[in-house]
Enzyme design. Structure first.
Site, PDB file in Angstrom:
ATOM      1  N   SER A 136       0.836  -1.201   0.000  1.00  0.00           N
ATOM      2  CA  SER A 136       0.000   0.000   0.000  1.00  0.00           C
ATOM      3  C   SER A 136       0.866   1.244   0.000  1.00  0.00           C
ATOM      4  CB  SER A 136      -0.904  -0.001   1.237  1.00  0.00           C
ATOM      5  OG  SER A 136      -1.521   1.261   1.427  1.00  0.00           O
ATOM      6  N   TYR A 176      -3.648  -1.448   9.627  1.00  0.00           N
ATOM      7  CA  TYR A 176      -3.439  -1.816   8.224  1.00  0.00           C
ATOM      8  C   TYR A 176      -2.085  -1.322   7.742  1.00  0.00           C
ATOM      9  CZ  TYR A 176      -4.082  -1.802   3.129  1.00  0.00           C
ATOM     10  OH  TYR A 176      -3.930  -1.987   1.779  1.00  0.00           O
ATOM     11  N   LYS A 216       1.169  -3.618   6.498  1.00  0.00           N
ATOM     12  CA  LYS A 216       1.738  -3.512   5.157  1.00  0.00           C
ATOM     13  C   LYS A 216       3.212  -3.103   5.207  1.00  0.00           C
ATOM     14  CE  LYS A 216      -1.694  -4.698   2.443  1.00  0.00           C
ATOM     15  NZ  LYS A 216      -1.623  -5.856   1.523  1.00  0.00           N
TER      16      LYS A 216
END
Length: 270
Positions: free
Chosen positions: A151, A186, A190
């Site tokens: 990401s 998140y 990542k």
């Protein structure tokens, strides 16, 4: 390569995974696409839709039941792929998720643990187990490519310089802080994935495997449960952008950038 390339993608029935399968299926370069999905029924439904939309495709799509958080499921999928095709030419680790909303629903330690534990389980640990299990089949390819999906929110450099939108939010003094959707679980997972990718680059370099860490951009998927339409209001692009980008990497158009974090417009700092 004389035979059609065997391309395996996890989480292929929805979001960027679905768009990647669609782009590969529509490509003039024929391949066998293994659509990994936790639900075989959802995979078959997605394939039926693609076949109706692209009736003259040169490729074929095969549903493959696989839940990367379930070791038995991974092992079963491995045995099926090994027995039917004997190799994997491109492994696309697309399956992933965001669970930060849990921290808003369950304020405090319980919500934090649930969001972080699930984020790391799916995005890091399970992705590593999946890659470790299928590595032998990847090494049987004459042109092996290994793709991970990270990401733009994962870059330590970008965050440290304040260029991540989450870091632009004003924070009032005092405690408690107001709840905010900064996607910290998140993002952290990542970033952990990025380190995992670096290690796979190191481990597989001697075997000639081209390893890519893909940063597809801010796209309107259902990641985090917000819904595509809600994300579009914040400027998210169409998921097909990511699908086309991943297809180009699989088809060798970004081979010079192997071993890096790549976006469709350039290189992302680690």
């Amino acid at each position: 390569m004389a035979d059609k390339p065997i391309i395996l993608i996890t989480g292929g029935n929805a979001g960027i995974g679905y768009e990647t399968v669609k782009a590969l299926y529509a490509s003039p370069m024929a391949s066998t696409i293994l659509m990994g999905s936790r639900s075989l029924e959802k995979a078959k439904s997605a394939i039926s839709t693609l076949q109706s939309e692209i009736p003259n495709a040169k490729s074929e799509i095969v549903p493959l039941q696989i839940d990367i958080e379930d070791d038995a499921s991974i092992d079963s999928a491995y045995k099926e792929v090994e027995s039917k095709w004997g190799r994997v030419d491109s492994l696309i680790n697309n399956a992933g998720g965001s669970f930060d909303p849990v921290m808003l629903q369950k304020p405090g330690a319980a919500g934090i643990r649930e969001a972080f534990d699930h984020s790391y389980s799916l995005n890091v640990t399970s992705t590593h187990v999946m890659t470790h299990t299928f590595a032998p089949l990847l090494l049987k390819s004459s042109e092996p490519r290994l793709l991970f999906v990270t990401s733009g929110l994962s870059s330590l450099e970008t965050c440290a310089e304040g260029r991540n939108p989450s870091f632009a939010q004003p924070i009032p003094a005092g405690w408690p802080k107001p709840p905010a959707m900064s996607a910290v679980a998140y993002r952290s997972s990542k970033t952990g994935l990025n380190m995992l990718v670096l290690d796979w680059v190191r481990v597989l370099k001697v075997d000639g495997v081209k390893v890519f860490n893909i940063s597809p951009g801010f796209l309107a998927t259902n990641l985090g449960g917000m819904g595509a339409e809600a994300l579009k209001k914040f400027g998210a692009g169409d998921p097909s952008i990511g699908g086309t980008f991943l297809r180009d990497v699989v088809e060798g158009k970004r081979d010079e950038d192997a071993g890096k974090v790549i976006g469709k417009d350039g290189i992302q700092p680690w």
